[in-house]
Write an enzyme that holds these catalytic residues in place. Structure first.
Site, PDB file in Angstrom:
ATOM      1  N   ARG A 103       0.847  -1.191   0.000  1.00 58.31           N
ATOM      2  CA  ARG A 103       0.000   0.000   0.000  1.00 58.31           C
ATOM      3  C   ARG A 103       0.887   1.247   0.000  1.00 58.31           C
ATOM      4  O   ARG A 103       1.629   1.487   0.961  1.00 58.31           O
ATOM      5  CB  ARG A 103      -0.916  -0.007   1.228  1.00 58.31           C
ATOM      6  CG  ARG A 103      -1.762   1.240   1.296  1.00 58.31           C
ATOM      7  CD  ARG A 103      -2.803   1.250   2.418  1.00 58.31           C
ATOM      8  NE  ARG A 103      -3.469   2.536   2.357  1.00 58.31           N
ATOM      9  CZ  ARG A 103      -3.639   3.354   3.392  1.00 58.31           C
ATOM     10  NH1 ARG A 103      -3.265   3.019   4.611  1.00 58.31           N
ATOM     11  NH2 ARG A 103      -4.203   4.517   3.220  1.00 58.31           N
ATOM     12  N   HIS A 148      -3.328  10.792   0.332  1.00 55.62           N
ATOM     13  CA  HIS A 148      -2.872  10.639   1.711  1.00 55.62           C
ATOM     14  C   HIS A 148      -2.328  12.009   2.157  1.00 55.62           C
ATOM     15  O   HIS A 148      -1.156  12.165   2.454  1.00 55.62           O
ATOM     16  CB  HIS A 148      -1.825   9.531   1.818  1.00 55.62           C
ATOM     17  CG  HIS A 148      -1.686   8.943   3.190  1.00 55.62           C
ATOM     18  ND1 HIS A 148      -1.831   7.586   3.455  1.00 55.62           N
ATOM     19  CD2 HIS A 148      -1.412   9.515   4.393  1.00 55.62           C
ATOM     20  CE1 HIS A 148      -1.634   7.362   4.755  1.00 55.62           C
ATOM     21  NE2 HIS A 148      -1.374   8.518   5.349  1.00 55.62           N
ATOM     22  N   GLU A 193      -8.129   8.327   5.647  1.00 59.78           N
ATOM     23  CA  GLU A 193      -8.560   9.052   6.848  1.00 59.78           C
ATOM     24  C   GLU A 193      -9.001  10.489   6.579  1.00 59.78           C
ATOM     25  O   GLU A 193      -8.368  11.446   7.038  1.00 59.78           O
ATOM     26  CB  GLU A 193      -7.433   9.049   7.891  1.00 59.78           C
ATOM     27  CG  GLU A 193      -7.074   7.663   8.359  1.00 59.78           C
ATOM     28  CD  GLU A 193      -6.104   7.678   9.533  1.00 59.78           C
ATOM     29  OE1 GLU A 193      -5.674   8.781   9.941  1.00 59.78           O
ATOM     30  OE2 GLU A 193      -5.794   6.614  10.049  1.00 59.78           O
ATOM     31  N   ASN A 335      -8.197   1.713   9.469  1.00 61.82           N
ATOM     32  CA  ASN A 335      -6.935   1.952  10.178  1.00 61.82           C
ATOM     33  C   ASN A 335      -7.232   1.855  11.663  1.00 61.82           C
ATOM     34  O   ASN A 335      -7.929   2.705  12.227  1.00 61.82           O
ATOM     35  CB  ASN A 335      -6.367   3.340   9.858  1.00 61.82           C
ATOM     36  CG  ASN A 335      -5.879   3.441   8.417  1.00 61.82           C
ATOM     37  OD1 ASN A 335      -5.874   2.459   7.675  1.00 61.82           O
ATOM     38  ND2 ASN A 335      -5.467   4.628   8.027  1.00 61.82           N
ATOM     39  N   TYR A 337      -5.592   1.468  15.508  1.00 55.07           N
ATOM     40  CA  TYR A 337      -4.388   1.519  16.337  1.00 55.07           C
ATOM     41  C   TYR A 337      -4.667   1.363  17.830  1.00 55.07           C
ATOM     42  O   TYR A 337      -3.883   0.770  18.543  1.00 55.07           O
ATOM     43  CB  TYR A 337      -3.667   2.866  16.162  1.00 55.07           C
ATOM     44  CG  TYR A 337      -2.973   3.050  14.827  1.00 55.07           C
ATOM     45  CD1 TYR A 337      -3.650   3.559  13.727  1.00 55.07           C
ATOM     46  CD2 TYR A 337      -1.638   2.716  14.672  1.00 55.07           C
ATOM     47  CE1 TYR A 337      -3.017   3.735  12.509  1.00 55.07           C
ATOM     48  CE2 TYR A 337      -0.991   2.887  13.451  1.00 55.07           C
ATOM     49  CZ  TYR A 337      -1.683   3.391  12.375  1.00 55.07           C
ATOM     50  OH  TYR A 337      -1.047   3.560  11.168  1.00 55.07           O
ATOM     51  N   GLU A 403      -4.203  -0.142   7.860  1.00 57.79           N
ATOM     52  CA  GLU A 403      -3.088   0.252   8.729  1.00 57.79           C
ATOM     53  C   GLU A 403      -3.310  -0.331  10.108  1.00 57.79           C
ATOM     54  O   GLU A 403      -4.433  -0.332  10.618  1.00 57.79           O
ATOM     55  CB  GLU A 403      -2.985   1.782   8.897  1.00 57.79           C
ATOM     56  CG  GLU A 403      -2.405   2.504   7.727  1.00 57.79           C
ATOM     57  CD  GLU A 403      -2.324   4.018   7.956  1.00 57.79           C
ATOM     58  OE1 GLU A 403      -2.129   4.453   9.110  1.00 57.79           O
ATOM     59  OE2 GLU A 403      -2.463   4.746   6.965  1.00 57.79           O
TER      60      GLU A 403
HETATM   61  C1  GBH Z   1      -2.333   7.068  10.527  1.00 56.44           C
HETATM   62  O1  GBH Z   1      -3.295   7.815  11.213  1.00 56.44           O
HETATM   63  C2  GBH Z   1      -1.921   7.768   9.259  1.00 56.44           C
HETATM   64  O2  GBH Z   1      -2.697   7.336   8.176  1.00 56.44           O
HETATM   65  C3  GBH Z   1      -0.453   7.571   8.944  1.00 56.44           C
HETATM   66  O3  GBH Z   1      -0.066   8.436   7.914  1.00 56.44           O
HETATM   67  C4  GBH Z   1       0.355   7.778  10.193  1.00 56.44           C
HETATM   68  O4  GBH Z   1       1.737   7.735   9.961  1.00 56.44           O
HETATM   69  C5  GBH Z   1      -0.036   6.696  11.173  1.00 56.44           C
HETATM   70  O5  GBH Z   1      -1.384   6.806  11.470  1.00 56.44           O
HETATM   71  C6  GBH Z   1       0.680   6.775  12.510  1.00 56.44           C
HETATM   72  O6  GBH Z   1       0.294   7.913  13.215  1.00 56.44           O
HETATM   73  O7  GBH Z   1      -1.611  14.113  17.839  1.00 56.44           O
HETATM   74  O8  GBH Z   1      -3.118  13.711  19.670  1.00 56.44           O
HETATM   75  O9  GBH Z   1      -3.834  15.119  17.839  1.00 56.44           O
HETATM   76  C7  GBH Z   1      -3.733   7.225  12.427  1.00 56.44           C
HETATM   77  C8  GBH Z   1      -4.821   8.038  13.088  1.00 56.44           C
HETATM   78  C9  GBH Z   1      -5.289  10.302  13.625  1.00 56.44           C
HETATM   79  C10 GBH Z   1      -3.746   9.091  14.921  1.00 56.44           C
HETATM   80  C11 GBH Z   1      -4.725  11.611  14.169  1.00 56.44           C
HETATM   81  C12 GBH Z   1      -3.169  10.371  15.484  1.00 56.44           C
HETATM   82  C13 GBH Z   1      -3.615  12.645  16.024  1.00 56.44           C
HETATM   83  C14 GBH Z   1      -3.658  12.548  17.511  1.00 56.44           C
HETATM   84  N1  GBH Z   1      -4.275   9.277  13.602  1.00 56.44           N
HETATM   85  N2  GBH Z   1      -4.192  11.390  15.501  1.00 56.44           N
HETATM   86  S1  GBH Z   1      -2.992  13.985  18.270  1.00 56.44           S
END
Ligand code: GBH
Length: 504
Positions: A103, A148, A193, A335, A337, A403
């Site tokens: 991807r 992206h 996202e 995605n 996490y 992801e």
């Molecule tokens: C992904 O987003 C992205 O698609 C990718 O590009 C990125 O590298 C990866 O995650 C790892 O972060 O800083 O407290 O405001 C994951 C979802 C949404 C998680 C925005 C972090 C910001 C939190 N992300 N969020 S904060």
């Protein structure tokens, strides 16, 4: 979800097995279905570098990183992993991992420097042709994200995602992608996202272009993104699908919003509200009925009224748009996490925002193990719960995890916590498939290698491979997690340790 677990537990009890706790906590050995797709991901701005080479136009990220104080350490993606020059090496890493798919994303301003059809940058198209051909020559299928987050700066200067003209501009860009690469690319993700674009880019300003109108802009941006997505899907149907036979979907983030007290109806409602604001915002119009989730509609309408506004801050689609938007995903990309604990909270904020519109307090349990990112804690059970939520909410439509991964701050090669994370999250996903009947079709780890982590610069590392960013050659070295993921892929899951078929 809890209904499912109860039923299964009951069945286990009835059939003489041990109590449900064992069922929940035990490691589950088994394999994913045949044909399960295995992938790993990157994004153009995070890895390519070559930010102003060979005719590429600037993106909003090229501009944003140059604003003082926006990025940790003043870092930029100017060079990053330099995948623009090192893509052959990247493909060899992928081959060693054994993935079926890779991807990556296309940089819109690399192929259209002004974002429109006035200039098409052939050198940019050539780069993606070389990458795609190199992947195919090594038996790896491309899985391509069109957007992206790296909008052409020229479009931002005309209002970017706030200006409805962008729908046609994006569709023109998508058409160029289908036309140029669609003979070889069969897996398309329109947006990664969109929530982050809407809320991060235009609401709280933590991401490019860094605008700050938290109560209004996110809803306008999302509205235009949904229309752009739908228009791209319809274009594929009308002009490309019959010949190219690919699939088109969208990738949405989803935190598992767990009710803080599962026995509290108010907490369960708060969790559902948060999930609808996060995921349903996009998935509901696109896959259910062309409209925003009911709970979003009622919350934002109510808050808008309280402020004395005559129209809601959440826009409406016309009937024609609803018809055009509904049913425009062949799959949902997920995605996943981490998890949050949700409980109700009367909006304490003024002025209004996408966050306060929800009337939800989201927290994390300090007992959950941390990572290298403040927002991300180890919460494997949420992976299974999210897949079950999607199954129920979107009629078991095909899901691909696009992801999943975890950060540290040192890039250690002996990343046992990342191995644990992947092992436990993947096992929960396996349970979702095998025990709960969730329609999960593939899994993508984030990320192939350490890279430019947006506002966090190079301080948070998610890679399966370590990258030495002070060496001009940007050498990549596999971490322990790369070897672990390669083994899971080779086994298509987790074979019992005594299995004769184990590939080692
Ligand atoms: C992904 O987003 C992205 O698609 C990718 O590009 C990125 O590298 C990866 O995650 C790892 O972060 O800083 O407290 O405001 C994951 C979802 C949404 C998680 C925005 C972090 C910001 C939190 N992300 N969020 S904060």
């Amino acid at each position: 979800m809890s209904t499912c677990v109860c039923l299964v537990s009951l069945l286990l009890l009835l059939s003489g097995h041990e109590a449900s706790r064992r069922y929940e906590d035990d490691f589950y050995y088994g394999t994913f279905p045949d044909g399960f797709l295995w992938s790993t991901a990157t994004a153009a701005y995070q890895v390519e570098g070559a930010w102003n080479e060979d005719g590429k136009g600037p993106s909003i990220w090229d501009v944003y990183v140059r604003e003082p104080g926006k990025i940790v350490g003043g870092a930029t993606g100017d060079v990053s992993c330099d995948s623009y020059h090192n893509y052959r090496e990247d493909v060899q890493l992928l081959k060693t991992l054994g993935v079926s798919h890779y991807r990556f994303s296309i940089s819109w301003p690399r192929v259209m420097p002004y974002g429109n059809g006035t200039v098409i940058n052939q050198s940019g198209l050539d780069y993606y042709n070389r990458l795609i051909n190199e992947l195919l020559a090594n038996g790896i299928q491309p899985m391509v994200t069109m957007y992206h987050w790296d909008l052409p700066e020229a479009i931002e200067e005309d209002g970017g995602w706030l200006n409805g003209d962008i729908v046609d501009l994006f569709t023109g860009y998508a058409k160029l992608c289908f036309k140029t690469f669609g003979d070889r690319v069969k897996f398309w993700i329109t947006f990664n996202e969109p929530l982050v674009v809407a809320v991060g880019g235009y609401g709280d300003g933590g991401k490019a272009p860094g605008l700050h109108q938290p109560g209004t802009y996110p809803y306008i941006v999302a509205h235009n993104i949904i229309k752009s997505h739908a228009s791209t899907y319809r274009l594929y149907d009308e002009e490309f699908r019959a010949l190219q036979k690919g699939q088109v979907g969208i990738t949405l983030s989803m935190v598992y919003n767990q009710p803080k007290d599962p026995n509290s109806a108010a907490d369960r409602d708060a969790a559902e509200r948060a999930s609808q604001f996060e995921h349903g915002w996009f998935a509901h119009p696109i896959t259910v009925n062309g409209e925003y989730p009911d709970v979003m509609r009622s919350q934002v309408d109510m808050k808008s009224k309280e402020e004395g506004l005559t129209t809601s801050r959440l826009p409406h689609f016309t009937d024609d748009e609803k018809r055009r938007i509904n049913g425009t995903a062949d799959f949902l990309g997920l995605n996943y996490y981490t998890s949050n604990l949700a409980s109700p909270q009367a909006s304490p904020f003024n002025p209004p925002s996408y966050h306060s519109d929800q009337d939800v307090l989201l927290e994390q349990d300090p007992k959950w193990p941390k990572s290298g990112s403040s927002w991300l804690r180890y919460t494997p059970k949420g992976a299974r719960a999210v897949l079950n939520w999607l199954k129920v909410t979107y009629k078991n439509m095909p899901i691909y995890v696009t992801e999943n991964g975890v950060s540290d701050n040192n890039g250690s090669l002996h990343d046992f916590y990342r191995v644990n994370y992947y092992r436990d999250y993947l096992d929960e996903m396996l349970k979702a498939v095998r025990l709960d009947g969730c329609n999960l079709r593939g899994y993508t780890s984030w990320s192939l290698m350490d890279n430019f982590e947006w506002a966090r610069g190079y301080s948070e590392k998610f890679g399966l491979h370590y990258v030495n960013f002070s060496d001009p050659a940007r050498p990549r070295i596999p971490k322990d997690s790369a070897k672990f993921i390669a083994q899971v892929i080779a086994d298509n899951g987790f074979k019992p340790p005594n299995s004769e078929e184990h590939s080692l």
